[in-house]
Design a protein around this motif. Structure first.
Motif, short mmCIF file in Angstrom:
data_model
loop_
_atom_site.label_atom_id
_atom_site.label_comp_id
_atom_site.label_asym_id
_atom_site.label_seq_id
_atom_site.Cartn_x
_atom_site.Cartn_y
_atom_site.Cartn_z
N TYR A 53 92.79 8.25 -26.84
CA TYR A 53 92.01 8.99 -27.84
C TYR A 53 91.20 7.99 -28.65
N VAL A 54 89.91 8.26 -28.79
CA VAL A 54 89.04 7.46 -29.65
C VAL A 54 88.48 8.43 -30.70
N VAL A 55 88.91 8.27 -31.95
CA VAL A 55 88.46 9.17 -33.01
C VAL A 55 87.06 8.74 -33.45
N VAL A 56 86.12 9.66 -33.33
CA VAL A 56 84.73 9.38 -33.67
C VAL A 56 84.42 9.81 -35.10
N SER A 57 84.96 10.96 -35.49
CA SER A 57 84.76 11.44 -36.86
C SER A 57 85.93 12.33 -37.25
N GLY A 58 86.09 12.49 -38.56
CA GLY A 58 87.15 13.34 -39.08
C GLY A 58 88.38 12.58 -39.49
N ARG A 59 89.41 13.35 -39.87
CA ARG A 59 90.65 12.74 -40.32
C ARG A 59 91.80 13.70 -40.08
N GLY A 60 92.95 13.14 -39.69
CA GLY A 60 94.16 13.92 -39.47
C GLY A 60 95.30 13.00 -39.07
N TRP A 61 96.31 13.58 -38.47
CA TRP A 61 97.48 12.84 -37.99
C TRP A 61 97.65 13.12 -36.51
N LEU A 62 98.14 12.13 -35.78
CA LEU A 62 98.55 12.33 -34.40
C LEU A 62 100.05 12.11 -34.37
N GLU A 63 100.78 13.16 -34.00
CA GLU A 63 102.24 13.09 -33.93
C GLU A 63 102.66 13.12 -32.48
N ALA A 64 103.59 12.22 -32.13
CA ALA A 64 104.11 12.12 -30.77
C ALA A 64 105.60 11.84 -30.83
N GLU A 65 106.26 11.95 -29.69
CA GLU A 65 107.69 11.65 -29.64
C GLU A 65 107.98 10.23 -30.13
N SER A 66 107.09 9.31 -29.81
CA SER A 66 107.33 7.90 -30.13
C SER A 66 106.90 7.52 -31.55
#
Length: 112
Positions: A53-66
């Motif tokens: 994933y390459v975030v180009v714009s915006g803001r948030g969280w990425l949640e994963a098992e790890s």
């Protein structure tokens, strides 16, 4: 060479919680743009292919098992095949360039 027109541009059809558009598919990889508006929901399931994933714009969280991480412009995150993950807490319209290796669904077939 191929220029991927529209790649990484934010676009969500009215009333949709998120939107994915594929821009390129060859056997060894695929590239698309995933967009989630503020307050939108990410309903994706784990993929059978590795993802970047390459975030180009915006803001948030990425949640994963790890683990989880805050994401914004310039964030680059690798998620291995099969790991459950999703974007959450989108506070600014998110546009993410997604690279699958090999091409999305090539290991498992198209979604049903």
């Amino acid at each position: 060479m191929q220029v991927l027109q529209g790649a990484a541009a934010f676009s969500v059809p009215d009333g949709k919680p998120s939107h994915y558009e594929e821009h390129l598919r060859v056997p060894d990889l695929s590239v698309g743009t995933y967009c989630i508006p503020v307050g939108g929901k990410d309903g994706q399931q784990p993929h059978t292919e590795d993802e970047i994933y390459v975030v180009v714009s915006g803001r948030g969280w990425l949640e994963a098992e790890s683990g989880s991480t805050d994401v914004g412009p310039g964030s680059v995150v690798f998620v291995p095949a099969g790991e459950p993950h999703r974007f959450t807490d989108v506070t600014k319209d998110l546009a993410v360039l997604v690279v699958f290796g090999p091409a999305e669904y090539s290991r498992a077939g198209a979604p049903t």
